[in-house]
Structure formats: C-alpha cells, structure tokens
Design a protein around this motif. Structure first.
Motif, mmCIF file in Angstrom:
data_model
loop_
_atom_site.group_PDB
_atom_site.id
_atom_site.type_symbol
_atom_site.label_atom_id
_atom_site.label_comp_id
_atom_site.label_asym_id
_atom_site.label_seq_id
_atom_site.Cartn_x
_atom_site.Cartn_y
_atom_site.Cartn_z
ATOM 1 N N PRO A 92 43.942 42.402 55.158
ATOM 2 C CA PRO A 92 44.328 43.254 54.020
ATOM 3 C C PRO A 92 43.587 44.579 53.995
ATOM 4 O O PRO A 92 44.133 45.605 53.550
ATOM 5 N N SER A 93 42.349 44.581 54.500
ATOM 6 C CA SER A 93 41.597 45.836 54.521
ATOM 7 C C SER A 93 42.212 46.814 55.521
ATOM 8 O O SER A 93 42.364 48.009 55.229
ATOM 9 N N VAL A 124 36.351 48.570 41.018
ATOM 10 C CA VAL A 124 34.884 48.529 40.989
ATOM 11 C C VAL A 124 34.425 47.701 39.774
ATOM 12 O O VAL A 124 33.458 46.946 39.849
ATOM 13 N N ASP A 125 35.171 47.814 38.705
ATOM 14 C CA ASP A 125 34.873 47.009 37.518
ATOM 15 C C ASP A 125 35.141 45.515 37.795
ATOM 16 O O ASP A 125 34.394 44.650 37.325
ATOM 17 N N TRP A 126 36.168 45.222 38.563
ATOM 18 C CA TRP A 126 36.422 43.820 38.946
ATOM 19 C C TRP A 126 35.215 43.251 39.694
ATOM 20 O O TRP A 126 34.779 42.134 39.431
ATOM 21 N N VAL A 127 34.704 44.060 40.637
ATOM 22 C CA VAL A 127 33.563 43.556 41.417
ATOM 23 C C VAL A 127 32.353 43.368 40.495
ATOM 24 O O VAL A 127 31.623 42.381 40.606
ATOM 25 N N ALA A 128 32.164 44.301 39.552
ATOM 26 C CA ALA A 128 31.041 44.158 38.601
ATOM 27 C C ALA A 128 31.157 42.838 37.843
ATOM 28 O O ALA A 128 30.160 42.148 37.606
ATOM 29 N N GLN A 129 32.388 42.490 37.483
ATOM 30 C CA GLN A 129 32.588 41.197 36.785
ATOM 31 C C GLN A 129 32.221 40.031 37.685
ATOM 32 O O GLN A 129 31.547 39.097 37.268
ATOM 33 N N LEU A 130 32.675 40.091 38.946
ATOM 34 C CA LEU A 130 32.404 38.969 39.859
ATOM 35 C C LEU A 130 30.917 38.836 40.141
ATOM 36 O O LEU A 130 30.419 37.741 40.388
ATOM 37 N N LYS A 355 42.016 49.849 49.951
ATOM 38 C CA LYS A 355 41.741 48.700 50.836
ATOM 39 C C LYS A 355 40.982 47.607 50.066
ATOM 40 O O LYS A 355 41.240 46.411 50.248
ATOM 41 N N LEU A 356 40.074 48.015 49.184
ATOM 42 C CA LEU A 356 39.334 47.009 48.415
ATOM 43 C C LEU A 356 40.277 46.261 47.469
ATOM 44 O O LEU A 356 40.180 45.043 47.284
ATOM 45 N N TRP A 357 41.203 46.990 46.887
ATOM 46 C CA TRP A 357 42.209 46.392 45.995
ATOM 47 C C TRP A 357 43.028 45.358 46.762
ATOM 48 O O TRP A 357 43.250 44.240 46.297
ATOM 49 N N MET A 358 43.432 45.734 47.981
ATOM 50 C CA MET A 358 44.247 44.802 48.780
ATOM 51 C C MET A 358 43.429 43.579 49.178
ATOM 52 O O MET A 358 43.931 42.454 49.171
ATOM 53 N N VAL A 359 42.170 43.798 49.516
ATOM 54 C CA VAL A 359 41.296 42.672 49.868
ATOM 55 C C VAL A 359 41.167 41.726 48.677
ATOM 56 O O VAL A 359 41.320 40.505 48.798
ATOM 57 N N MET A 360 40.915 42.292 47.496
ATOM 58 C CA MET A 360 40.688 41.428 46.332
ATOM 59 C C MET A 360 41.951 40.685 45.925
ATOM 60 O O MET A 360 41.913 39.525 45.525
ATOM 61 N N ARG A 361 43.091 41.344 46.084
ATOM 62 C CA ARG A 361 44.343 40.668 45.715
ATOM 63 C C ARG A 361 44.732 39.627 46.755
ATOM 64 O O ARG A 361 45.302 38.594 46.423
ATOM 65 N N HIS A 362 44.442 39.906 48.020
ATOM 66 C CA HIS A 362 44.799 38.944 49.068
ATOM 67 C C HIS A 362 43.943 37.678 48.965
ATOM 68 O O HIS A 362 44.462 36.562 48.978
#
Ligand code: PLP
Length: 465
Positions: A92-93, A124-130, A355-362
C-alpha cells in the motif's frame, strides 16, 4: 521534433510493466546479496558522462535498472537486512507513493491542495491515537502533528522553536544550552550547529545507556548558576546504538522546572507503543513539547515519512512562518486553515500523507500491531538463543527489536564475525560502540522478514563465531 510526452496509453502499459518489475524485485530480493558488492566508481563507469540528446526507449531504461542499478544497491527491503534500523515499505505504501507522483501535488499551503493538508492532519492524528500520545499533541487545541521528511528535520524544527522561545523570553543566543546524552542521535548535534546554539552539553548515561537525570539536573543547575539558559533537552526512546530509553518523566520535570523545551526523539522505537504491552515506551510525555517517530522506519511506509507532534504550534510558527506576497490567499488570511509550510524548513512539500493513509487503511490498526508483534517475537527468540550460548554476550538490554551482541572472545573477534557474516551476502548487520567495546547490532523489522530468515541468521552466527 515530435511531441515526446508519454501518452496515457504508454503510461498505462509502462506503468503495468514497472509495477511488475517492482513486484518481481520484491519476490526475488531475498536471493540477492544484501550488501552491494560493487567497487567505488563501478556504477559511474557504467553510465555515459553526457546526457542523452535523443529520448530513449523505456525498454532500454528498464534494462539498465537491472544491469546497473540493481548491482549497485544494498537491498534495504531484503528480509535478510538487519542493519541500522529498517526503512521498510509495503504494497500500500508503494501504491500511495505512485498515486502521489501521479497527482504531482505541491502542498505548501492549504490552498494549493486542501486534501494534501487535511489528509495529513487526520492521518497524523490517527497515529497519535494509536500511540496514545497526550491530548496536547492532537489537533483541535494549540498543538498538532505534521509529516516531516526525517527525524533530523523534526529535531531541527524543535531546536529552532526552542531557541526562539528562549530568546523571546529575553535570553541571549550565546547563553542558550542544549542537552543531549552520549547516545543521542547525531542529528541533534548537527541541528544545534545549524541553529547556531553555541552550548551543547553531553549528559552521562547509566548502565543501560539511558540518560542519567541526576547528571542532567546538575548540568542544568550549573549552567543556570553561570548565567546560561537551558533551551532544550532531547530525550530518546530507543537510541540508535542500543535502543536505550531515556527516563522521560524525570527529564520532563527538569525541563518544566527550567522552562526548557523537551523534545522526544522516538524515531524508531516509538512505533512499538501501538502495541498495548509496549505502550510504556512512550510514557512520561506529560511535559514534552515535541515528539517524533518515523513511519518510514517501522510502520511499513517508505522513506520519507517522519511524524512530528508539538504541544503548542505557536512557537514553531513564530520561528518558521514567512508570508511573501505571492503566497497570500484568502484561506490563510481567514486563519481557519493549516499551512504546513510554516511547520518546516523548506517551502515546498510532498503529498506524503497519501502513502501513510493507504498503509493505515490497508493494514488497519490490528494488522499493524500484528506485524509489529511478529518482529518483537522474532527478536525475543533470537535474544534467548544468544543468552543461552556462552560464546555470545548481549551488551545492552533488549526492550524490543534491536540486539547488541558481542563475542565473549573480545572486540577483534566480534569485528571479524561481523565482516564474515556480511561477506556471505546472506545477511547484513551493522555495528555500534558501547562502553568502548565493539558490538554487532541485529535490528529486526524489515517487512519481509520471517522466522526462516532469523533462523538463517542464527545459523550464520553459530557457524562463523
Ligand atoms: N534518531 C534516532 C534515534 C535514529 O536512530 C535516527 C536514524 O536512525 C535518527 C534520529 C535520524 O533519522 P532520519 O534519517 O529520519 O533523520
């Protein structure tokens, strides 16, 4: 001269061919010698010294990728790559990077592509949550996150903001002091040099190579007594040499007391905090002003993608915001949007969020954690093999995926073993110096690494030691 632009039909055909090439490369990469075998100058000697006058066929270019470029590569995506820290990528990246190249967006302002900015803010906010980072780092308040090109740039941005915040409080540049440990990444030293902060203190570390807060407290007190001003302390989560974790809470308290900026460099190990059992690596951020971890190291997102959060964006904007007339626009003037050019040194910026969005969604959060846990388990197993064998010593604690190993037989033997393993081409390892002794670093975390590859690596250690 006829039109040389690639037609969309050609792009489609060549694009499929290129994706096949990349997929074939990744399928076969484990069979290639991990470390490039070419001599200095070999690649240059294969290339013409003059640029082509006439356009060439794409077939010729792809042939040269195989003939010239591949032999000149160290294969970072090999499952047998255990050097430095990983710079992993994933399907995905790769596709996200392709989409970003196709869109060709330059996202310096919100107005130059709203999706480029807003997607970045959200992922970036998603990653902060994780990572369960403190609320202060999340968008919606005075803080927030951004994607930089590298951890080095994140440190530089933190240093510039720290410098200017201290100066705004009346400190002279000559009096500013930055504190690191002997294990802090060299980008902090370089950043302090670029920021023209003249005083850099190297604080002692304890037996596990973590910064010793007692020594930091004394250094800060001595500086204050001499009329100097503590401007910034960098704490590390996972030092480059050995994955040491500095005591963040104690450092944060000292920063708070001295009003110094507290930057946390969690370039590699911070990502582990996504797994509940590893969340402790990021504990103690209550007084942190900025925090950085690299999706381009261990989050299956290809270089470059370095995530940085600040508790308060105002000092960053004060240091880095500049608005020439040609960039003025209604959205910026409304104050309702983020212009990420103000959060970084260069003006232009890539659409890295894609690419980060695609990685997180995949993968989803569960998929990411699953693969991080695989790497953690492989490292723990390998560590127990070293511990059980009297020929080897672990030179530092192993909190996650980095093992520092040396031969009980001594430095020279350890050095020779490292060379012998690397020369097989069946693994690539790097080294560090800890307590003046040579250690072999085994860093696990390439996307394609599985148990079989770690077993093979152990066999090499066993046979060649
Ligand atoms: N900080 C630490 C702890 C690192 O290990 C590294 C590189 O490995 C860096 C910073 C620099 O990272 P970058 O290449 O993203 O600047």
């Amino acid at each position: 001269m006829t039109d040389r632009h690639m037609t969309s039909a050609e792009l489609r055909a060549r694009g499929h061919q290129m994706i096949d090439w990349v997929a074939d490369y990744l399928d076969g990469v484990e069979e290639l010698s991990v470390l490039s075998q070419v001599e200095p100058g070999w690649v240059t000697a294969q290339l013409p010294s003059n640029p082509p006058d006439k356009g060439e066929s794409f077939d010729a270019v792809i042939a040269d990728l195989d003939r010239i470029v591949l032999p000149g590569l160290t294969h970072w995506q090999s499952p047998r790559f255990f050097a430095y820290f990983p710079a992993n990528t994933s399907g995905p990246s790769i596709l996200g990077e392709l989409a970003a190249a196709g869109l060709g967006v330059q996202g310096m302002l919100w107005a130059t592509s709203p999706a480029c900015t807003e997607l970045e803010t959200v992922v970036v906010d998603w990653v902060a949550q994780l990572l369960d980072l403190p609320e202060r780092f999340r968008m919606g308040g005075p803080g927030g996150g951004v994607i930089q090109d590298s951890a080095s740039s994140s440190a530089l941005v933190a240093l510039l903001a720290a410098r200017d915040r201290a100066r705004a409080r009346g400190a002279a540049l000559d009096d500013l002091v930055v504190y690191v440990s002997s294990q802090t990444h060299s980008s902090l030293v370089k950043g302090a040099r670029i920021a023209a902060i003249p005083n850099l203190r190297t604080v002692e570390v304890d037996g596990s190579f973590a910064m010793w807060p007692g020594a930091l407290a004394k250094a800060m007190d001595d500086d204050v007594a001499a009329g100097r001003v503590p401007a910034m302390v960098c704490g590390t989560v996972g030092t480059t040499a050995s994955h040491a974790i500095d005591p963040l809470a104690a450092i944060g308290d000292l920063c708070h007391r001295h009003q110094a900026w507290f930057h946390v460099d969690a370039a590699h190990l911070g990502i582990a905090g996504m797994c509940r059992e590893m969340a402790w690596v990021n504990h103690g951020l209550e007084h942190a002003d900025s925090y950085n971890t690299n999706a381009h190291k261990w989050l299956f997102t290809n270089f470059d993608c370095s995530l940085m959060w600040v508790a308060d964006r105002a000092p960053v904007l004060e240091s880095l915001s500049i608005l020439p007339d040609y960039l003025r626009n209604q959205a910026t003037e409304s104050g309702a949007v983020i212009d990420y050019r103000d959060w970084q040194v260069p003006l232009g910026r890539r659409f890295r969020a894609l690419k980060l969005w695609m990685v997180m969604r995949h993968y989803g959060a569960d998929g990411l954690r699953h693969h991080l846990r695989e790497h953690l388990a492989l490292a723990a197993d390998l560590a127990s093999r070293f511990e059980a064998d009297p020929r080897f010593e672990l030179a530092a604690p192993v909190p996650a995926t980095l093992l520092c190993v040396r031969l009980a037989a001594g430095d020279e033997a350890s050095r020779e073993l490292l060379d012998a393993i690397n020369q097989t081409g069946r693994a690539y390892l790097s080294h560090a110096v800890l307590d003046d002794r040579h250690v072999i670093r085994v860093s696990i975390g390439s996307t394609l690494t599985t148990r079989r590859h770690v077993d093979d690596l152990w066999s090499l250690f066993d046979k060649l030691a």
